[in-house]
Design a protein around this motif. Structure first.
Motif, short mmCIF file in Angstrom:
data_model
loop_
_atom_site.label_atom_id
_atom_site.label_comp_id
_atom_site.label_asym_id
_atom_site.label_seq_id
_atom_site.Cartn_x
_atom_site.Cartn_y
_atom_site.Cartn_z
N VAL A 154 0.84 -1.21 0.00
CA VAL A 154 0.00 0.00 0.00
C VAL A 154 0.87 1.26 0.00
CG1 VAL A 154 -1.57 1.39 1.41
CG2 VAL A 154 -2.06 -1.03 1.04
N PHE A 155 1.88 1.24 0.86
CA PHE A 155 2.73 2.42 0.97
C PHE A 155 3.48 2.72 -0.33
CE2 PHE A 155 6.64 4.67 2.06
CZ PHE A 155 6.15 5.70 2.85
N VAL A 156 3.99 1.67 -0.96
CA VAL A 156 4.75 1.87 -2.21
C VAL A 156 3.84 2.44 -3.30
CG1 VAL A 156 5.88 0.63 -4.11
CG2 VAL A 156 6.56 0.18 -1.75
N LEU A 157 2.65 1.86 -3.45
CA LEU A 157 1.76 2.34 -4.51
C LEU A 157 1.31 3.76 -4.24
CD1 LEU A 157 -0.41 -0.83 -5.17
CD2 LEU A 157 1.35 0.13 -6.64
N ARG A 158 0.97 4.02 -3.01
CA ARG A 158 0.39 5.32 -2.69
C ARG A 158 1.46 6.41 -2.52
NH1 ARG A 158 -2.23 9.18 -3.10
NH2 ARG A 158 -3.07 10.39 -1.38
N ASP A 159 2.45 6.17 -1.69
CA ASP A 159 3.37 7.25 -1.32
C ASP A 159 4.63 7.32 -2.17
OD1 ASP A 159 1.73 8.33 0.53
OD2 ASP A 159 2.71 7.48 2.29
N ILE A 160 4.99 6.23 -2.79
CA ILE A 160 6.18 6.30 -3.66
C ILE A 160 5.75 6.44 -5.12
CG2 ILE A 160 8.31 5.17 -4.41
CD1 ILE A 160 8.58 3.96 -1.71
N GLN A 161 4.72 5.69 -5.51
CA GLN A 161 4.29 5.74 -6.90
C GLN A 161 3.10 6.68 -7.11
OE1 GLN A 161 6.00 4.40 -9.40
NE2 GLN A 161 7.54 3.76 -7.93
N HIS A 162 2.59 7.25 -6.04
CA HIS A 162 1.59 8.31 -6.11
C HIS A 162 0.28 7.92 -6.81
CE1 HIS A 162 4.71 10.86 -4.54
NE2 HIS A 162 5.51 10.40 -5.48
N LEU A 163 -0.14 6.69 -6.61
CA LEU A 163 -1.48 6.33 -7.05
C LEU A 163 -2.48 6.93 -6.06
CD1 LEU A 163 0.09 4.28 -8.78
CD2 LEU A 163 -1.63 2.59 -8.23
N SER A 164 -3.68 7.17 -6.52
CA SER A 164 -4.70 7.66 -5.61
C SER A 164 -5.14 6.52 -4.69
CB SER A 164 -5.90 8.18 -6.40
OG SER A 164 -6.55 7.10 -7.03
N ILE A 165 -5.86 6.87 -3.63
CA ILE A 165 -6.40 5.85 -2.72
C ILE A 165 -7.22 4.84 -3.53
CG2 ILE A 165 -8.02 5.46 -0.82
CD1 ILE A 165 -5.84 6.94 0.38
N GLU A 166 -8.05 5.35 -4.44
CA GLU A 166 -8.96 4.48 -5.20
C GLU A 166 -8.18 3.54 -6.12
OE1 GLU A 166 -9.33 7.78 -4.77
OE2 GLU A 166 -10.96 7.56 -3.31
N GLU A 167 -7.17 4.10 -6.82
CA GLU A 167 -6.35 3.26 -7.70
C GLU A 167 -5.63 2.18 -6.90
OE1 GLU A 167 -7.49 3.85 -11.01
OE2 GLU A 167 -5.50 2.96 -11.16
N THR A 168 -5.09 2.57 -5.78
CA THR A 168 -4.38 1.61 -4.93
C THR A 168 -5.32 0.48 -4.52
OG1 THR A 168 -3.03 3.44 -4.09
CG2 THR A 168 -2.97 1.39 -2.85
N ALA A 169 -6.54 0.87 -4.15
CA ALA A 169 -7.52 -0.14 -3.75
C ALA A 169 -7.82 -1.09 -4.90
CB ALA A 169 -8.81 0.56 -3.29
N ARG A 170 -7.96 -0.54 -6.10
CA ARG A 170 -8.28 -1.39 -7.25
C ARG A 170 -7.14 -2.34 -7.57
NH1 ARG A 170 -9.90 3.25 -10.80
NH2 ARG A 170 -11.18 4.18 -9.20
N VAL A 171 -5.92 -1.81 -7.56
CA VAL A 171 -4.78 -2.66 -7.89
C VAL A 171 -4.66 -3.82 -6.90
CG1 VAL A 171 -2.25 -2.75 -7.92
CG2 VAL A 171 -3.44 -0.88 -9.07
N LEU A 172 -4.84 -3.53 -5.63
CA LEU A 172 -4.64 -4.57 -4.61
C LEU A 172 -5.92 -5.34 -4.33
CD1 LEU A 172 -2.37 -2.54 -2.17
CD2 LEU A 172 -1.67 -4.40 -3.68
N GLU A 173 -7.00 -4.90 -4.98
CA GLU A 173 -8.30 -5.54 -4.78
C GLU A 173 -8.69 -5.60 -3.30
OE1 GLU A 173 -9.09 -8.47 -8.26
OE2 GLU A 173 -6.95 -8.62 -7.87
N ILE A 174 -8.57 -4.46 -2.67
CA ILE A 174 -9.05 -4.29 -1.30
C ILE A 174 -9.89 -3.01 -1.27
CG2 ILE A 174 -7.09 -5.48 -0.23
CD1 ILE A 174 -5.80 -2.82 0.33
N SER A 175 -10.53 -2.74 -0.14
CA SER A 175 -11.41 -1.57 -0.10
C SER A 175 -10.59 -0.30 0.15
CB SER A 175 -12.42 -1.73 1.03
OG SER A 175 -11.76 -1.60 2.27
N PRO A 176 -11.11 0.85 -0.29
CA PRO A 176 -10.41 2.11 -0.01
C PRO A 176 -10.21 2.31 1.49
CG PRO A 176 -12.12 2.48 -1.64
CD PRO A 176 -12.29 1.06 -1.15
#
Ligand SMILES: [Zn+2]
Ligand SMILES: [Zn+2]
Lengths: 216, 190
Positions: A154-176
């Motif tokens: 979660v941290f890598v996608l969101r804070d290093i790769q700057h995906l939005s919360i929603e994108e991160t949720a979709r990629v990892l298939e978990i809830s926002p």
């Protein structure tokens, strides 16, 4: 903080590229994936924690995306789909490498309950300029490695790769909601992990450069 | 964090507890809180040094890890990827050209700037399409580049490193220097 939101122009551009690749202009594929190379690599690395394996997984995932492009129907963004492939590929590989058994205890320990941040009166800023130094970057990567996979990814996608919360949720298939909880936890743990930096080691020659970690 | 009686009284005065503040600290940094809650936290950290330190630390962590230097690829990554793709794709005669084109830049993907220079060696079908596919970065657009940065940005981009060292130039100059467009502030051209 929401610069990287859905961008209709970008999506249309990609849709057209994908269409052309599907109809045989294979050499456009590199152009399609080029903006996402870093994300694919970082995503793989967030799971396997080994640069060589991560690169291999990144290549495999990108090839897989090429081979299965006909199955991409455009319901999700292309980048989401590509990162989902990468996550699956990385997890499969990790299982095969039986690293699972050796997965750091933190994966079991880190549940999603409340986390108490360590208490100290003052945070000594670690300046961005210190990132010029390889050993500082290595120390940050090491700190990140100490987190369990679900926090790390979660941290890598969101804070290093700057995906939005929603994108991160979709990629990892978990809830926002889970993204937010894990992100909070990951950030707090990293803060605690790196807090010894506040004693001034960050500007002097770091004592931990030779595996000597002042925070242990 | 222990909470002696004095602290708890203060917490009441501050509207929210330290626990609430921790739970929301990450959302606070992301700017996703309601104005009310945001204000309560602002007030809380004025009175509570420990929580102010939590926030400062989190903000520092997010800034550090969010820096472009933390997202670097191993050197040679792209080259090795091309080679692997090339070896595994159904061969078309244009393959080599394709990679050359893709490589001629992040630049070409970005627009027509480099294209005119390269077009004599680019198969017609590609160059024609590329012009309307990619929404080119206007060559005269003003962008900024910082000392050690490998990206160029719009001046307002919050992700510029070493901001105090920035130089202004046009997009075409930045591209000619081999710099890549920032994927955040220039995303609409990518
Ligand atoms: Zn507090
Ligand atoms: Zn930028």
């Amino acid at each position: 903080m929401t610069l990287l939101q859905e961008n209709p122009a970008e999506t249309a551009y990609e849709a057209e590229l994908i269409q052309r690749i599907k109809s045989g202009e294979h050499d456009l594929f590199y152009r399609l994936i080029q903006p996402y190379e870093r994300r694919v690599y970082a995503t793989a690395l967030s799971i396997v924690r080994n640069e060589a394996d991560a690169e291999d997984i990144a290549q495999d995932s990108i090839l897989k995306a090429f081979r299965h492009l006909s199955q991409f129907r455009g319901e999700a963004r292309f980048s989401t789909w590509l990162l989902q492939i990468t996550i699956n590929e990385a997890r499969m590989r990790k299982r095969r490498m039986t690293l699972r058994a050796m997965e750091s205890i933190s994966d079991q320990q880190n549940d999603e309950g409340d986390y108490m941040p360590r208490e100290f009166a003052d945070w000594r800023e670690i300046p961005s300029e210190s990132l010029e130094r390889k050993e500082i970057r290595t120390a940050l990567v090491e700190a990140l490695s100490s987190l369990g996979e679900k926090y790390r990814s979660v941290f890598v996608l969101r804070d290093i790769q700057h995906l939005s919360i929603e994108e991160t949720a979709r990629v990892l298939e978990i809830s926002p909601g889970s993204v937010k909880t894990r992100l909070l936890r990951a950030r707090l743990m990293l803060r605690d992990f790196l807090s010894p930096g506040l004693n001034g080691q960050w500007s002097a020659t770091p004592a931990f450069a030779k595996g000597n970690k002042p925070w242990e | 964090m222990e909470c002696d009686a004095g602290v708890c009284e203060r917490e009441q005065a501050m509207g929210i507890t330290c626990e609430t503040m921790w739970r929301e600290s990450s959302n606070y940094i992301d700017g996703t809180l309601s104005p009310d809650l945001q204000q309560s936290i602002d007030e809380h950290i004025k009175a509570c040094q420990a929580c102010a330190s939590v926030l400062a630390g989190l903000q520092n962590i997010v800034t550090l890890y969010g820096d472009e230097r933390m997202a670097e690829l191993p050197s040679g990554f792209s080259r090795r990827l091309h080679r692997r793709l090339e070896a595994n794709m159904p061969t078309t005669r244009r393959n080599f050209f394709g990679w050359a084109v893709a490589l001629a830049g992040s630049v070409l993907a970005v627009g027509g700037i480099e294209l005119s220079r390269a077009s004599h060696q680019v198969p017609d079908s590609i160059s024609k399409h590329s012009q309307h596919l990619a929404k080119p970065i206007p060559p005269d657009m003003q962008v900024v580049v910082s000392e050690k940065g490998r990206l160029f940005h719009l001046a307002a981009c919050p992700f510029i490193i070493n901001r105090e060292t920035i130089r202004h130039m046009t997009a075409s100059v930045a591209l000619a220097q081999g710099l890549s467009p920032c994927t955040r502030c220039l995303s609409k051209y990518l």
